[in-house]
Design a protein around this motif. Structure first.
Motif, PDB file in Angstrom:
ATOM      1  N   TYR A 107     -15.497  -9.103  16.790  1.00  0.00           N
ATOM      2  CA  TYR A 107     -15.333  -9.136  18.246  1.00  0.00           C
ATOM      3  C   TYR A 107     -16.345 -10.129  18.801  1.00  0.00           C
ATOM      4  CZ  TYR A 107     -11.724  -5.700  18.898  1.00  0.00           C
ATOM      5  OH  TYR A 107     -10.509  -5.073  18.909  1.00  0.00           O
ATOM      6  N   SER A 108     -15.831 -11.195  19.394  1.00  0.00           N
ATOM      7  CA  SER A 108     -16.662 -12.308  19.808  1.00  0.00           C
ATOM      8  C   SER A 108     -17.137 -12.135  21.242  1.00  0.00           C
ATOM      9  CB  SER A 108     -15.864 -13.613  19.685  1.00  0.00           C
ATOM     10  OG  SER A 108     -14.709 -13.549  20.514  1.00  0.00           O
ATOM     11  N   TRP A 109     -18.010 -13.047  21.663  1.00  0.00           N
ATOM     12  CA  TRP A 109     -18.476 -13.089  23.050  1.00  0.00           C
ATOM     13  C   TRP A 109     -17.258 -13.249  23.967  1.00  0.00           C
ATOM     14  CZ3 TRP A 109     -23.966 -15.076  23.689  1.00  0.00           C
ATOM     15  CH2 TRP A 109     -24.430 -14.894  24.998  1.00  0.00           C
ATOM     16  N   GLY A 110     -17.104 -12.340  24.921  1.00  0.00           N
ATOM     17  CA  GLY A 110     -15.942 -12.389  25.794  1.00  0.00           C
ATOM     18  C   GLY A 110     -14.673 -11.915  25.114  1.00  0.00           C
ATOM     19  N   SER A 111     -14.770 -10.908  24.251  1.00  0.00           N
ATOM     20  CA  SER A 111     -13.587 -10.453  23.501  1.00  0.00           C
ATOM     21  C   SER A 111     -12.480  -9.962  24.426  1.00  0.00           C
ATOM     22  CB  SER A 111     -13.979  -9.351  22.506  1.00  0.00           C
ATOM     23  OG  SER A 111     -14.467  -8.192  23.176  1.00  0.00           O
ATOM     24  N   ASN A 112     -12.851  -9.379  25.568  1.00  0.00           N
ATOM     25  CA  ASN A 112     -11.800  -8.940  26.485  1.00  0.00           C
ATOM     26  C   ASN A 112     -10.946 -10.110  26.959  1.00  0.00           C
ATOM     27  OD1 ASN A 112     -12.380  -6.222  26.397  1.00  0.00           O
ATOM     28  ND2 ASN A 112     -13.703  -6.242  28.200  1.00  0.00           N
ATOM     29  N   ALA A 113     -11.564 -11.266  27.167  1.00  0.00           N
ATOM     30  CA  ALA A 113     -10.804 -12.441  27.586  1.00  0.00           C
ATOM     31  C   ALA A 113      -9.925 -12.957  26.456  1.00  0.00           C
ATOM     32  CB  ALA A 113     -11.732 -13.538  28.074  1.00  0.00           C
ATOM     33  N   VAL A 114     -10.385 -12.836  25.211  1.00  0.00           N
ATOM     34  CA  VAL A 114      -9.534 -13.212  24.075  1.00  0.00           C
ATOM     35  C   VAL A 114      -8.249 -12.391  24.113  1.00  0.00           C
ATOM     36  CG1 VAL A 114      -9.349 -13.268  21.554  1.00  0.00           C
ATOM     37  CG2 VAL A 114     -11.515 -13.879  22.659  1.00  0.00           C
ATOM     38  N   GLY A 154     -12.408  -5.377  40.765  1.00  0.00           N
ATOM     39  CA  GLY A 154     -11.618  -6.419  40.117  1.00  0.00           C
ATOM     40  C   GLY A 154     -12.383  -7.384  39.263  1.00  0.00           C
ATOM     41  N   VAL A 155     -13.594  -7.035  38.829  1.00  0.00           N
ATOM     42  CA  VAL A 155     -14.420  -7.903  37.982  1.00  0.00           C
ATOM     43  C   VAL A 155     -14.366  -7.361  36.556  1.00  0.00           C
ATOM     44  CG1 VAL A 155     -16.709  -8.870  37.618  1.00  0.00           C
ATOM     45  CG2 VAL A 155     -15.929  -8.347  39.949  1.00  0.00           C
ATOM     46  N   VAL A 156     -14.028  -8.209  35.583  1.00  0.00           N
ATOM     47  CA  VAL A 156     -13.895  -7.758  34.204  1.00  0.00           C
ATOM     48  C   VAL A 156     -15.122  -8.149  33.394  1.00  0.00           C
ATOM     49  CG1 VAL A 156     -12.635  -9.805  33.373  1.00  0.00           C
ATOM     50  CG2 VAL A 156     -12.348  -7.617  32.210  1.00  0.00           C
ATOM     51  N   SER A 157     -15.608  -7.220  32.601  1.00  0.00           N
ATOM     52  CA  SER A 157     -16.708  -7.473  31.665  1.00  0.00           C
ATOM     53  C   SER A 157     -16.200  -8.256  30.462  1.00  0.00           C
ATOM     54  CB  SER A 157     -17.294  -6.146  31.191  1.00  0.00           C
ATOM     55  OG  SER A 157     -18.140  -6.321  30.070  1.00  0.00           O
ATOM     56  N   GLY A 158     -17.106  -9.057  29.874  1.00  0.00           N
ATOM     57  CA  GLY A 158     -16.759  -9.756  28.643  1.00  0.00           C
ATOM     58  C   GLY A 158     -16.375  -8.829  27.516  1.00  0.00           C
ATOM     59  N   GLY A 159     -16.983  -7.642  27.458  1.00  0.00           N
ATOM     60  CA  GLY A 159     -16.565  -6.633  26.502  1.00  0.00           C
ATOM     61  C   GLY A 159     -17.312  -6.683  25.188  1.00  0.00           C
ATOM     62  N   PRO A 160     -16.881  -5.858  24.226  1.00  0.00           N
ATOM     63  CA  PRO A 160     -17.589  -5.727  22.961  1.00  0.00           C
ATOM     64  C   PRO A 160     -17.841  -7.062  22.279  1.00  0.00           C
ATOM     65  CG  PRO A 160     -15.912  -4.032  23.142  1.00  0.00           C
ATOM     66  CD  PRO A 160     -15.726  -4.941  24.319  1.00  0.00           C
ATOM     67  N   VAL A 194      -8.045  -2.821  27.991  1.00  0.00           N
ATOM     68  CA  VAL A 194      -9.073  -3.249  28.943  1.00  0.00           C
ATOM     69  C   VAL A 194      -9.336  -2.169  29.990  1.00  0.00           C
ATOM     70  CG1 VAL A 194      -9.563  -4.953  30.757  1.00  0.00           C
ATOM     71  CG2 VAL A 194      -8.648  -5.691  28.552  1.00  0.00           C
ATOM     72  N   LEU A 195      -8.323  -1.379  30.296  1.00  0.00           N
ATOM     73  CA  LEU A 195      -8.434  -0.379  31.357  1.00  0.00           C
ATOM     74  C   LEU A 195      -8.640   1.038  30.836  1.00  0.00           C
ATOM     75  CD1 LEU A 195      -5.714  -1.819  33.731  1.00  0.00           C
ATOM     76  CD2 LEU A 195      -8.178  -1.741  34.175  1.00  0.00           C
ATOM     77  N   GLY A 196      -9.043   1.183  29.572  1.00  0.00           N
ATOM     78  CA  GLY A 196      -9.461   2.508  29.134  1.00  0.00           C
ATOM     79  C   GLY A 196      -8.947   2.983  27.805  1.00  0.00           C
ATOM     80  N   ARG A 197      -7.899   2.400  27.260  1.00  0.00           N
ATOM     81  CA  ARG A 197      -7.401   2.852  25.960  1.00  0.00           C
ATOM     82  C   ARG A 197      -8.199   2.182  24.853  1.00  0.00           C
ATOM     83  NH1 ARG A 197      -1.474   1.459  24.606  1.00  0.00           N
ATOM     84  NH2 ARG A 197      -2.343   0.109  22.985  1.00  0.00           N
ATOM     85  N   ASN A 198      -9.448   2.583  24.781  1.00  0.00           N
ATOM     86  CA  ASN A 198     -10.379   2.023  23.806  1.00  0.00           C
ATOM     87  C   ASN A 198     -11.322   3.133  23.373  1.00  0.00           C
ATOM     88  OD1 ASN A 198     -12.728   2.018  25.746  1.00  0.00           O
ATOM     89  ND2 ASN A 198     -11.395   0.559  26.824  1.00  0.00           N
ATOM     90  N   PRO A 199     -12.056   2.958  22.290  1.00  0.00           N
ATOM     91  CA  PRO A 199     -12.861   4.068  21.765  1.00  0.00           C
ATOM     92  C   PRO A 199     -13.983   4.523  22.685  1.00  0.00           C
ATOM     93  CG  PRO A 199     -13.298   2.052  20.557  1.00  0.00           C
ATOM     94  CD  PRO A 199     -12.091   1.792  21.399  1.00  0.00           C
ATOM     95  N   LEU A 200     -14.402   3.680  23.630  1.00  0.00           N
ATOM     96  CA  LEU A 200     -15.454   4.065  24.571  1.00  0.00           C
ATOM     97  C   LEU A 200     -14.896   4.762  25.804  1.00  0.00           C
ATOM     98  CD1 LEU A 200     -17.688   0.859  24.382  1.00  0.00           C
ATOM     99  CD2 LEU A 200     -17.996   3.034  23.174  1.00  0.00           C
ATOM    100  N   ASP A 201     -13.563   4.863  25.910  1.00  0.00           N
ATOM    101  CA  ASP A 201     -12.933   5.466  27.091  1.00  0.00           C
ATOM    102  C   ASP A 201     -13.448   4.774  28.352  1.00  0.00           C
ATOM    103  OD1 ASP A 201     -11.205   7.460  28.303  1.00  0.00           O
ATOM    104  OD2 ASP A 201     -13.016   8.504  28.955  1.00  0.00           O
ATOM    105  N   GLN A 202     -13.509   3.448  28.298  1.00  0.00           N
ATOM    106  CA  GLN A 202     -14.162   2.651  29.335  1.00  0.00           C
ATOM    107  C   GLN A 202     -13.152   1.733  30.007  1.00  0.00           C
ATOM    108  OE1 GLN A 202     -17.631   2.445  30.233  1.00  0.00           O
ATOM    109  NE2 GLN A 202     -16.752   1.224  31.897  1.00  0.00           N
ATOM    110  N   SER A 203     -13.068   1.781  31.323  1.00  0.00           N
ATOM    111  CA  SER A 203     -12.394   0.705  32.041  1.00  0.00           C
ATOM    112  C   SER A 203     -13.406  -0.411  32.188  1.00  0.00           C
ATOM    113  CB  SER A 203     -11.918   1.157  33.423  1.00  0.00           C
ATOM    114  OG  SER A 203     -11.518   0.021  34.183  1.00  0.00           O
TER     115      SER A 203
END
Length: 610
Positions: free
Chosen positions: A464-471, A543-549, A502-511
Motif C-alpha cells: 500500500y503506497s503513499w496515497g493508496s486511497n487515490a490509487v 468531503g476531504v479524503v485522506s491518502g490512506g494506508p 474508502v467510506l468504511g468497508r475496510n478493516p479499520l471501519d474508517q470512513s
C-alpha cells in the motif's frame, strides 16, 4: 504535496454529526447503498464455515436472509473474512444487518446517495484556493473562513545553493502567479500534480457534457463565481488553469539548468537553454512552515523553482483540454489556452530532458525522469483538440501507443491521454477504438484483482503506497470509463466496491472522508485544518479524503512506530502529524469527486458508435 517529511452544512451526511461511533466487526459503506448496484458487507469473524445473516428494515421486519461467503484469511488486512451479499435490498429504506451475534449500524438504500459527497468533494477545491479570501458565505460554516493566503504573489526564481550544494543562477524576471490551489497540507503550488488534478475536473465536465447532465450548473457549487453563467465545475477548474498559465516562462528567457538523465540521485551538468514556453515546476516556500500555520501567516520567501519538461507537458496537456472545453463557452479563454499549449509542447520537444532534481527544502519535488508518458498525454490532448497530423504521428510513435493501460497518478499519466482518445467527441475510430480496448482490458484486470482481495476491492496487493486511497479511486475512474463505454453493470459495481472501501468497508471501519460516515476523517495533515494542535483552528470541511494506508514509505514519526507491526490496510491513523499516512492532496480529492459524481448518474446506456 505527496512527497515530504460547496457545501451547506445541510448536505453533510447525518451520521457524521457528533462524536464518531466505535469500530464495528461488520464493515460496510457508512453512507449506505444505491438501489441498483452491488451491496456488499465484510464481516471479520474467525468461523471457518459460512454464517447465517439477517437484514431487517426500520420496523424490524426481515428484509433478506442468507449465508455468508467464506473468503478466509486476508493478508492485506490481517483478518479472517466473510462476505455478505445484500443485493436483494433494492427498496429504498433504512436497514440493519445481523450476523454472528453482531448487528451493524443502520444503513440506508437511497438513489441520491452520492450527490452530497460529490458536492462536498468539489467544494474542497474552493477551500484550498490560494490568493483569495475564503468567505463565510461560501465556506459552508464560519469556522472554515480565512484571509487570503499569498494574495499578491509575484515571485522571483530560486538562486543560490540548494540542499545538496548545487548552485542555481536564477532568472532575470518575476512572474505574477497569484491564485491556483494549494497542493496539499503545505502551501506549495505545483504544476506537476496540479496537472492531473485539473485534468480530472475538466474530464468530469466533458463526461457530463456528453450526457447533457450538469450537476454543478451555475450556482450549485456555492462559489464566488456563481451567477456568472458558467458551470461551477468549470469555474473551479479555471481557477487552477489560470495559475498553470501564469507559470509559463516568457519567450526569449534563458535558464541554466541540469539537462540529461539523472544518475545516482545526482544531477547532470548545467547548461544554459532557451526556456521560453516552458513551465516552472512549482512556486513554494524556501523552507517548510510549521504545523499549524494559516496561509495568510506564511512569512517564508516564495520562490519559482526551475522549469522542467514534465511541468511543461502538464501545462501543454491541460491547456489543450481547456481549449477544447471552452471553445464555445469563452472563445477568448479557449484561444489563450491553445496558444499556451502549443508553446509548451514545442518547448518540451526542444528541451526533452530537463528533470526535477528533488534538491530543494520547503516543498515536494515531484521528480520524474521518464516523461514519455507526459509527451503521449500532451499529444493526445492536442490531437483531440486540433486533429492535426503532427500530433497523430507523435501518438503513433509513442511507446505508450499500444502499451497496457495502468491507473494514472501524477508520475504516470499515459492513461489520461488514452481516456481522452477513447471518449472525446470526434476522435477518429483509428485512435478511439484501440484506446477503448485498452481501457476495457485494464478495467477487466482490476475486476480480476477484486476477486483476489479479501475486502473485495479492485486492488490486490500487499504494497500500500503513499496515497493508496487515490490509487483505488483512480482505478475506480477507469472502471467508470469502461462502464460508460460498454454499459456493463460489472464495471459500475467495481466502482461501488472501491467507494465502499474508502467510506468504511475496510478493516479499520474508517470512513477516510471528512464529514461523511459514522467514523469520518477528523485530523488530516494540514496547516490550517489543524484543530488537533490548536483549538482556535478548524478541522477539515466535509468531503476531504485522506491518502490512506501506507505500508511502503512509513517515514513520519507516527508511521515509523507502526512499521513492521501492521497489516498493509491497517498502516494508518487519524493524526495530523502522520503526513505519510494522513495527508490530503488535490490529486487525491479529484478522483473522489469524479467517482462520486459518476455514481450519482443514472445508470448509463451503451453510447452510440461515432
Amino acid at each position: 504535496m505527496n512527497l515530504r517529511p460547496l457545501v451547506p452544512i445541510a448536505l453533510v451526511a447525518a451520521s457524521s454529526i457528533g462524536a464518531a461511533s466505535p469500530p464495528a466487526a461488520i464493515h460496510l459503506n457508512q453512507l449506505g447503498f444505491l438501489p441498483d448496484t452491488a451491496k456488499r458487507a465484510i464481516v471479520a469473524a474467525a468461523s471457518t464455515t459460512p454464517l447465517r445473516w439477517t437484514a431487517r428494515d426500520a420496523r424490524g421486519g426481515v428484509a433478506a436472509t442468507g449465508h455468508t461467503l467464506l473468503i478466509g484469511d486476508d493478508a492485506a488486512s490481517g483478518d479472517h473474512v466473510h462476505l455478505v451479499d445484500l443485493a436483494r435490498l433494492t427498496e429504498p429504506g433504512t436497514y440493519r444487518l445481523s450476523v454472528a451475534g453482531q448487528t451493524s449500524r443502520p444503513f440506508v438504500v437511497r438513489a441520491d446517495l452520492y450527490a452530497p459527497l460529490a458536492a462536498a468533494a468539489l467544494h474542497y477545491f474552493y477551500h484550498t484556493r490560494a490568493g483569495i479570501a475564503i468567505e463565510p458565505r461560501f465556506a459552508g460554516d464560519p469556522r472554515w473562513a480565512r484571509p487570503a493566503g499569498h494574495a499578491k504573489e509575484v515571485a522571483p526564481c530560486f538562486s543560490g545553493a540548494d540542499e545538496r550544494g548545487m548552485r542555481w543562477a536564477g532568472c532575470d524576471y518575476r512572474l505574477d502567479v497569484t491564485g491556483g490551489w494549494y497542493d496539499a497540507g503545505d502551501h506549495g503550488k505545483y504544476v506537476v500534480n496540479g496537472g492531473i488534478a485539473l485534468w480530472t475536473l475538466q474530464d468530469l465536465y466533458e463526461r457530463e457534457a456528453r450526457t447533457g447532465r450538469f450537476p454543478f450548473a451555475d450556482g450549485r457549487g456555492n462559489l464566488p463565481e456563481s451567477g456568472n453563467g458558467v458551470d461551477d465545475l468549470l469555474d473551479e477548474a479555471r481557477w487552477e488553469m489560470r495559475f498553470l498559465l501564469a507559470m509559463q516562462i516568457p519567450d526569449g528567457a534563458r535558464a541554466t539548468v541540469p539537462v540529461g538523465a539523472l544518475v545516482g540521485g545526482g544531477a547532470p551538468a548545467f547548461r544554459t537553454i532557451d526556456a521560453g514556453g516552458m513551465a516552472h515546476q512549482k512556486v513554494a516556500d524556501r523552507r517548510w512552515t510549521a504545523l499549524p500555520t494559516r496561509p495568510a501567516d506564511d512569512r517564508e520567501d516564495r520562490l519559482l523553482y526551475p522549469p522542467t519538461t514534465a511541468a511543461t507537458l502538464n501545462l501543454a496537456a491541460t491547456a489543450a483540454q481547456c481549449a477544447r472545453i471552452w471553445r464555445t463557452i469563452d472563445p477568448g479563454f479557449s484561444a489563450t489556452c491553445l496558444t499556451a499549449a502549443r508553446r509548451a509542447y514545442a518547448a518540451a520537444r526542444r528541451q526533452p530532458q530537463v528533470f526535477a532534481t528533488n534538491s530543494f527544502t520547503g516543498s515536494g519535488g515531484y521528480g520524474d525522469d521518464d516523461v514519455s508518458d507526459e509527451f503521449y498525454w500532451a499529444a493526445a490532448e492536442l490531437y483531440a483538440t486540433t486533429r492535426e497530423p503532427a500530433f497523430a504521428a507523435a501518438l503513433r510513435d509513442s511507446p505508450w501507443h499500444a502499451a497496457p493501460v495502468r491507473a494514472p497518478d501524477w508520475g504516470h499519466v499515459a492513461a489520461l491521454g488514452t481516456i481522452t482518445l477513447a471518449t472525446a467527441a470526434g476522435v477518429p475510430a483509428s485512435a478511439a477504438t484501440p484506446a477503448r480496448a485498452g481501457l476495457i482490458a485494464a478495467a477487466d484486470g482490476f475486476l480480476a484483482e477484486k476477486a483476489r482481495s479479501g475486502y473485495r476491492i479492485p486492488y490486490a496487493t500487499l504494497d500500500y503506497s503513499w496515497g493508496s486511497n487515490a490509487v483505488i479511486l483512480n482505478r475506480a475512474m477507469i472502471l467508470g470509463v469502461a462502464q460508460r463505454l460498454t454499459g456493463a453493470t460489472r464495471y459500475r459495481d467495481g466502482m461501488v466496491d472501491a467507494m465502499d472501501y474508502v467510506l468504511g468497508r475496510n478493516p479499520l471501519d474508517q470512513s477516510y472522508v471528512s464529514g461523511f460516515g459514522a467514523r469520518p476523517l477528523t485530523n488530516p495533515h494540514h496547516r490550517f485544518w489543524a484543530h488537533q494542535l490548536d483549538a482556535t483552528l478548524p478541522g477539515p470541511p466535509p468531503g476531504v479524503v485522506s491518502g490512506g494506508p501506507n505500508s511502503t514509505a512509513m517515514v513520519d514519526p507516527i508511521a515509523a512506530k507502526m512499521k513492521g507491526s501492521c497489516a498493509p490496510q491497517r498502516c494508518w491513523t487519524d493524526d495530523i502529524r502522520a503526513y505519510a499516512l494522513n495527508e490530503v492532496a488535490i490529486n487525491w480529492n479529484a478522483p473522489l469527486l469524479w467517482v462520486a459524481s459518476a455514481l450519482d448518474e443514472p445508470r448509463a446506456r451503451v453510447p452510440r458508435r461515432r
